[in-house]
Structure formats: C-alpha cells, structure tokens
Design a protein around this motif. Structure first.
Motif: not given
Ligand SMILES: [Fe+2]
Ligand SMILES: [Fe+2]
Length: 277
Positions: A20, A22, A51, A194, A244, A246
């Motif tokens: 994640d 991002h 992610d 994920h 996913h 977080h």
């Molecule tokens: Fe995420």
C-alpha cells in the motif's frame, strides 16, 4: 509468460516487504526517503503486496522501485488501487509489459513459487475482496472501486458482489494451484496477496471489520484455502502477507498459520519490515 522463479542458495533470503505505498498520493520527500532505504537496506529480494499507484502511474513507479532495488529481484501482487483508471484486463496487460521491460520486476500472479532457501518458499497472487459475509444482508459501502475500475462501473450491488466473488475464486484457484505442489516439501510457506484472508486480521477502527465491510475487506476463499493447507500440513508453517485495510495486524489463526497485514500512513510510503525466518 509463465516462468519459475528459482534461487540456488541454502541460506534463506531476506524479504524487504512493502504494501500500500500509494505512490501517486505520496509526498516527494517520503518517496525519496523510501528509494534511499531500498538502495541502502540489507535484503535479498523485495515484495510489494499491492496498491502501488493507479494504473496510469503504475509503470513509472514500478520502474523507479525496481531501479532502487538494484540487481535484487522485486516481486509484486496487484491491489485494487492499481486497477484505478483502467480495466482489469488492461492493467494485467500493462503489468506484464512492464515486467518484460524491467528485468528484475516479477508479477507473482504470473510465476511459480519463489524458492527462498532453507525449505522456505513464497507464492502469491493479486487477490480480491470476494464479497462474502455470514448472516443477514449487508449495507453497501461506498467504495471508489465501483467507479474507478472500469469493470465495476454501472453494476448494481448484487452484480458487483457476484463479480467480486468470481474474481476472488479465480485468484484463490490460481494461488492453490501454485501452493499445492509445494505443500509437502517445505517447512515455511509465505503466501502474498493484497486482501487479508481473514476477517480477524482485516481491521476497521482497530477491530475486526463488521459484516458491512467484510465483503470489501476480506478474501474469504483464500482464507479457506490457507486453513485447509495448514490443517492438512501441521508441521509446515504458513505466513499470509497482505495489505488493503491500511491497519497493521498480526493474527495467529492456527498454531502453524499467521496472518500479517501491513499498515499505511497517508502520503508517507515506507517499508513494512525485513522478513527472514
Ligand atoms: Fe491501499
Ligand atoms: Fe487496496
């Protein structure tokens, strides 16, 4: 193209695990710090459980991460965010193209088990929240997936849940096909994906997610496969790695099955840890 990823070392490889990131929402200082860490940390291979960035930025960010890893391989599974702005097929085609262009980048969904040495392997797949829950009807949550991934646009709640279930099933079948031949010969198996495989490790507000979020936070079909694998191979250790939600969580599901979910700090991508056991 399917390929088997193989190492020849007896020593177990150290995995630099990220999830994640991002990066399309990250501030540039944090991204630079992450790249410096990737260049300087001691590890043998990197793993990202989804992610990384929305589809249009995926190629650029993966190329940048792979470069920071130097000659070390980097393995990825895609997360729902990686499909944003495109379709599922389009993003999968894109990732295969990037993997062909970047020699040390590998998509785990499209390869065999990675031999980490010391009878330890890594298998994985993209994974999907598979729309499953127990009990009464759930309220529909407002997820950007519904309009940011082309395949979900225009679907009603029930059509979406059916599609999520089918995607989750295809992903679970693909993972078990890679897992099954390896079950008897290894002492420790990492399964990277994920979406958390268990409700108890998919946290929302610090607690296992409720029935409304479970369909969107949990890959229940993967959970069932992991439970079956761990129960039928009690002397093999299984570690499930995901992101996913977080929200960091380490959940001992069975004596030989642990589910670890990585966290995320907004705009501040970072390494989750170096795994070696
Ligand atoms: Fe995420
Ligand atoms: Fe996600």
């Amino acid at each position: 193209m399917t390929q088997a990823f193989r190492y020849q070392s007896k020593r177990q490889k150290r995995i630099c695990w990220m999830t994640d990131l991002h990066l399309d929402q990250a501030d540039s200082n944090s991204t630079s710090q992450l790249l410096k860490k990737l260049e300087g940390e001691e590890y043998d291979m990197a793993l990202i459980t989804g992610d990384v960035a929305s589809s249009q930025h995926l190629s650029e960010h993966l190329t940048m991460l792979a470069k920071a890893c130097g000659s070390r391989p980097i393995y990825i599974t895609l997360g729902n965010h990686d499909f944003y702005g495109s379709s599922i097929t389009g993003t999968r085609q894109l990732i295969e193209k990037v993997c062909r262009q970047v020699p040390n980048l590998h998509h785990l969904s499209n390869g065999g088990a990675v031999d980490l040495g010391n009878r330890t392997i890594l298998v994985g797949g993209d994974g999907w929240a598979d729309g499953q829950w127990r009990g009464r009807r759930t309220k529909d949550i407002n997820s950007p997936d519904h309009y940011s991934i082309r395949d979900f646009r225009g679907l009603n709640k029930w059509e979406r849940l059916r599609k999520m279930r089918a995607l989750g099933q295809a992903s679970a079948v693909s993972i078990i096909n890679r897992l099954r031949p390896a079950l008897r010969f290894n002492r420790h198996i990492y399964v990277a994906s994920h979406i958390p495989a268990f409700r108890t490790s998919a946290l929302f507000d610090g607690k296992p997610c409720d029935a409304n979020h479970q369909p969107h936070f949990v890959h229940a079909q993967l959970g069932a496969i992991l439970i079956w694998s761990a129960k039928s191979n009690p002397s093999t250790r299984f570690t499930s790695l995901a992101g996913h939600t977080h929200s960091e969580c380490k959940d001992v599901v069975l004596h030989n099955l642990t589910s670890i979910v990585g966290g995320h700090r907004k705009h501040r991508p970072d390494i989750q840890g170096i795994l070696a056991a």
